[in-house]
Design a protein around this motif. Structure first.
Motif, PDB file in Angstrom:
ATOM      1  N   HIS A   1       0.807  -1.207   0.000  1.00 34.09           N
ATOM      2  CA  HIS A   1       0.000   0.000   0.000  1.00 34.09           C
ATOM      3  C   HIS A   1       0.843   1.260   0.000  1.00 34.09           C
ATOM      4  O   HIS A   1       0.327   2.348  -0.125  1.00 34.09           O
ATOM      5  CB  HIS A   1      -0.985  -0.009   1.165  1.00 34.09           C
ATOM      6  CG  HIS A   1      -0.330  -0.257   2.480  1.00 34.09           C
ATOM      7  ND1 HIS A   1      -0.410  -1.471   3.112  1.00 34.09           N
ATOM      8  CD2 HIS A   1       0.423   0.535   3.246  1.00 34.09           C
ATOM      9  CE1 HIS A   1       0.279  -1.401   4.242  1.00 34.09           C
ATOM     10  NE2 HIS A   1       0.790  -0.202   4.349  1.00 34.09           N
TER      11      HIS A   1
ATOM     12  N   PHE B   1       0.394   2.654  -3.317  1.00 30.69           N
ATOM     13  CA  PHE B   1      -0.990   3.095  -3.396  1.00 30.69           C
ATOM     14  C   PHE B   1      -1.166   4.454  -2.705  1.00 30.69           C
ATOM     15  O   PHE B   1      -1.725   5.381  -3.271  1.00 30.69           O
ATOM     16  CB  PHE B   1      -1.868   2.034  -2.730  1.00 30.69           C
ATOM     17  CG  PHE B   1      -3.342   2.321  -2.743  1.00 30.69           C
ATOM     18  CD1 PHE B   1      -4.097   2.058  -3.865  1.00 30.69           C
ATOM     19  CD2 PHE B   1      -3.970   2.815  -1.614  1.00 30.69           C
ATOM     20  CE1 PHE B   1      -5.464   2.300  -3.873  1.00 30.69           C
ATOM     21  CE2 PHE B   1      -5.329   3.061  -1.610  1.00 30.69           C
ATOM     22  CZ  PHE B   1      -6.079   2.793  -2.740  1.00 30.69           C
ATOM     23  N   THR B   2      -0.633   4.556  -1.475  1.00 26.91           N
ATOM     24  CA  THR B   2      -0.804   5.809  -0.741  1.00 26.91           C
ATOM     25  C   THR B   2       0.065   6.918  -1.316  1.00 26.91           C
ATOM     26  O   THR B   2      -0.344   8.072  -1.338  1.00 26.91           O
ATOM     27  CB  THR B   2      -0.507   5.654   0.763  1.00 26.91           C
ATOM     28  OG1 THR B   2       0.555   4.727   0.916  1.00 26.91           O
ATOM     29  CG2 THR B   2      -1.703   5.147   1.506  1.00 26.91           C
TER      30      THR B   2
ATOM     31  N   ARG C   1      -1.784   8.297  -4.138  1.00 30.27           N
ATOM     32  CA  ARG C   1      -2.944   9.041  -3.687  1.00 30.27           C
ATOM     33  C   ARG C   1      -2.520  10.394  -3.093  1.00 30.27           C
ATOM     34  O   ARG C   1      -3.189  11.401  -3.302  1.00 30.27           O
ATOM     35  CB  ARG C   1      -3.723   8.234  -2.657  1.00 30.27           C
ATOM     36  CG  ARG C   1      -5.217   8.364  -2.852  1.00 30.27           C
ATOM     37  CD  ARG C   1      -5.958   7.219  -2.239  1.00 30.27           C
ATOM     38  NE  ARG C   1      -6.023   7.294  -0.791  1.00 30.27           N
ATOM     39  CZ  ARG C   1      -6.866   8.067  -0.117  1.00 30.27           C
ATOM     40  NH1 ARG C   1      -7.710   8.837  -0.749  1.00 30.27           N
ATOM     41  NH2 ARG C   1      -6.876   8.073   1.184  1.00 30.27           N
TER      42      ARG C   1
ATOM     43  N   GLY D   1      -2.261  12.931  -5.460  1.00 28.47           N
ATOM     44  CA  GLY D   1      -3.515  13.297  -6.110  1.00 28.47           C
ATOM     45  C   GLY D   1      -3.897  12.392  -7.258  1.00 28.47           C
ATOM     46  O   GLY D   1      -4.825  12.678  -8.003  1.00 28.47           O
TER      47      GLY D   1
ATOM     48  N   LYS E   1      -5.535   9.180  -8.751  1.00 29.42           N
ATOM     49  CA  LYS E   1      -6.451   8.094  -8.427  1.00 29.42           C
ATOM     50  C   LYS E   1      -6.386   7.094  -9.570  1.00 29.42           C
ATOM     51  O   LYS E   1      -6.917   7.332 -10.634  1.00 29.42           O
ATOM     52  CB  LYS E   1      -7.880   8.597  -8.251  1.00 29.42           C
ATOM     53  CG  LYS E   1      -8.775   7.491  -7.691  1.00 29.42           C
ATOM     54  CD  LYS E   1     -10.230   7.887  -7.602  1.00 29.42           C
ATOM     55  CE  LYS E   1     -11.059   6.777  -6.979  1.00 29.42           C
ATOM     56  NZ  LYS E   1     -11.110   5.538  -7.771  1.00 29.42           N
TER      57      LYS E   1
ATOM     58  N   THR F   1      -6.581   3.478  -8.918  1.00 29.33           N
ATOM     59  CA  THR F   1      -7.117   2.161  -8.595  1.00 29.33           C
ATOM     60  C   THR F   1      -8.639   2.188  -8.520  1.00 29.33           C
ATOM     61  O   THR F   1      -9.216   3.036  -7.858  1.00 29.33           O
ATOM     62  CB  THR F   1      -6.546   1.675  -7.244  1.00 29.33           C
ATOM     63  OG1 THR F   1      -5.140   1.607  -7.349  1.00 29.33           O
ATOM     64  CG2 THR F   1      -7.094   0.307  -6.881  1.00 29.33           C
TER      65      THR F   1
ATOM     66  N   HIS G   1      -6.694   1.796   3.974  1.00 25.01           N
ATOM     67  CA  HIS G   1      -6.327   2.654   2.847  1.00 25.01           C
ATOM     68  C   HIS G   1      -7.349   2.542   1.720  1.00 25.01           C
ATOM     69  O   HIS G   1      -7.754   3.555   1.141  1.00 25.01           O
ATOM     70  CB  HIS G   1      -4.946   2.282   2.308  1.00 25.01           C
ATOM     71  CG  HIS G   1      -3.831   2.756   3.180  1.00 25.01           C
ATOM     72  ND1 HIS G   1      -3.717   4.059   3.582  1.00 25.01           N
ATOM     73  CD2 HIS G   1      -2.807   2.095   3.759  1.00 25.01           C
ATOM     74  CE1 HIS G   1      -2.656   4.190   4.356  1.00 25.01           C
ATOM     75  NE2 HIS G   1      -2.086   3.003   4.484  1.00 25.01           N
TER      76      HIS G   1
ATOM     77  N   ALA H   1      -9.907   5.540   0.450  1.00 22.77           N
ATOM     78  CA  ALA H   1      -9.907   5.991  -0.945  1.00 22.77           C
ATOM     79  C   ALA H   1     -11.249   5.706  -1.621  1.00 22.77           C
ATOM     80  O   ALA H   1     -11.458   6.068  -2.773  1.00 22.77           O
ATOM     81  CB  ALA H   1      -8.781   5.302  -1.710  1.00 22.77           C
TER      82      ALA H   1
ATOM     83  N   THR I   1      -1.548   8.497 -15.889  1.00 25.11           N
ATOM     84  CA  THR I   1      -0.706   8.665 -14.708  1.00 25.11           C
ATOM     85  C   THR I   1       0.588   7.882 -14.885  1.00 25.11           C
ATOM     86  O   THR I   1       0.577   6.782 -15.431  1.00 25.11           O
ATOM     87  CB  THR I   1      -1.457   8.176 -13.453  1.00 25.11           C
ATOM     88  OG1 THR I   1      -2.602   8.997 -13.257  1.00 25.11           O
ATOM     89  CG2 THR I   1      -0.591   8.250 -12.214  1.00 25.11           C
TER      90      THR I   1
ATOM     91  N   GLY J   1       2.927   8.779 -10.067  1.00 23.44           N
ATOM     92  CA  GLY J   1       1.803   9.596  -9.629  1.00 23.44           C
ATOM     93  C   GLY J   1       1.664  10.897 -10.406  1.00 23.44           C
ATOM     94  O   GLY J   1       0.631  11.551 -10.353  1.00 23.44           O
TER      95      GLY J   1
END
Ligand code: GDP
Ligand code: MG
Length: 369
Positions: A136, A139-140, A143, A146, A148, A150, A173, A177, A256, A326
């Motif tokens: 994660h 993932f975090t 996120r 900014g 998104k 997933t 998490h 989200a 992204t 990201g």
């Protein structure tokens, strides 16, 4: 709108917060350390310290990314899935099994390479895209920037083990989200596997599986034998159906950055996920503080591609630098425009790191929140 606290403003200007408070007092403004200030207050205070505030509104950076699509132009797209869970519960094994067992249409064989994302065709002939950045943290991190990317999270729990701290974190998490969860009860081939014990532990944290009357789909799988994996993918597709994922393939691509690196022979190699529109070889792109012309695109099997539509992961050659995971990547109208924006962003980043220039932009302020 209030932007930043007196304390944050002080540190942006490299002065102590007491000085800021004192200056405010002299002007008849009573502010406390953590008090958030509005635009007018920020301007006035900064002026006292010789700073010039530039309010960069979000719209100024508006590009194709923000263009709204007509409902009529939207077409169904594949779901983008992230696998999360506790260390050693089988994230990598599951990703590897899915990648090698499901072969994208007409692409049998070929040497798979790790490019940070891949897409597969399921038995039911539907496409699913996986972000191959297990854990994660990725993932975090995305996120936090900014991005998104997933749509659905698969939470892996080893059925011969228990719900562990990172299992809980991953669930938290995904929930934060707003991403739907499918539970994979892995290592079902192991003699000690006890999936009911895991279901029980999940129910304690309010994750009640469907078999027990809850709303969460779960599937017993083995990343070793492959048992249950087709069913897991079907459950992911069911979740995707509810989301009615759509995108407009007939516009300039926006996506992204998943990962980027410098390759001795090929230059900067950037894996991106196209989210809307279609990217084509020859397109001029802007990605974070870098730009370039797409020289070539390949999929995770190294196969050359001319076009990449929504929810397609693709490796892009031709950027002038390596953007960060990201970062947004988007097709621009002209090389001049792309170069200008990239230069602007590089300059902004330099200013931020120097922090000596007496100039603060709202964008900088926003990033510190
Ligand atoms: P990760 O840390 O979550 O990525 O876990 P890995 O995929 O690296 O798996 C950890 C260990 O569990 C490895 O030794 C795998 O071979 C093993 N493993 C993963 N899935 C299964 C499974 O379904 N059955 C069995 N028997 N072993 C598994
Ligand atoms: Mg792993």
């Amino acid at each position: 709108t209030e932007f930043i606290s007196a304390n944050d403003l002080a540190s942006l200007m490299d002065v102590s917060v007491n000085e800021v408070i004192k200056v405010c007092l002299n002007m008849g403004m009573f502010v406390s350390i953590n008090q958030r200030l509005d635009a007018e207050a920020i301007t006035v205070i900064a002026d006292e310290f010789g700073y010039d505030i530039e309010f960069l509104s979000a719209e100024e950076e508006e590009t194709v990314a923000e263009i709204e699509d007509d409902e009529a132009d939207l077409q169904p797209r594949a779901p983008i899935v992230t696998i999360m869970g506790h260390v050693d519960h089988g994230k990598t094994s599951l990703l590897d099994y899915i990648r090698s067992a499901t072969v994208a249409k007409g692409e049998a064989g070929g040497i798979t390479q790790h490019i940070g994302a891949y897409d597969v065709m399921t038995k039911s002939d539907k496409r699913v895209t996986f972000l191959d950045t297990p854990g994660h943290e990725a993932f975090t991190a995305m996120r936090a920037r900014g991005a998104k990317v997933t749509d659905i999270a698969i939470i892996v729990v080893a059925a011969d083990d228990s719900v562990m701290p990172q299992t809980r974190e991953a669930i938290n998490h995904a929930q934060a989200a707003g991403v739907p969860i499918v539970i994979a009860l892995n290592k079902i081939d192991k003699p000690g596997a006890n999936p009911d014990k895991v279901r029980e532990e999940l129910s304690v944290m309010n994750i009640l599986v469907e078999e027990w009357g809850g709303k969460y789909q779960s599937q017993e799988v083995s990343a070793k034998t492959g048992a249950g994996i087709d069913d897991l993918l079907e459950k992911v597709l069911l979740e995707a159906e509810i989301l009615e994922l759509k995108a407009n393939p007939d516009r300039k691509a926006v996506g992204t950055v998943i990962e980027a690196s410098l390759d001795k022979g090929r230059g900067y190699v950037t894996t991106i996920l196209v989210q809307t529109g279609t990217m084509e070889v020859g397109d001029i792109v802007l990605a974070g503080p870098h730009f370039g012309r797409v020289k070539a695109m390949t999929d995770h099997r190294g196969k050359k591609m001319k076009k990449a539509g929504p929810a397609t992961p693709v490796q892009v050659l031709g950027l002038t630098g390596a953007p960060q995971a990201g970062d947004k990547i988007q097709v621009m109208d002209s090389e001049r425009e792309a170069r200008e924006l990239a230069t602007q962003r590089q300059q902004l980043a330099r200013e931020q790191s120097m922090r000596t220039k007496k100039h603060i932009t709202l964008d900088e302020i926003g990033r510190r929140l």
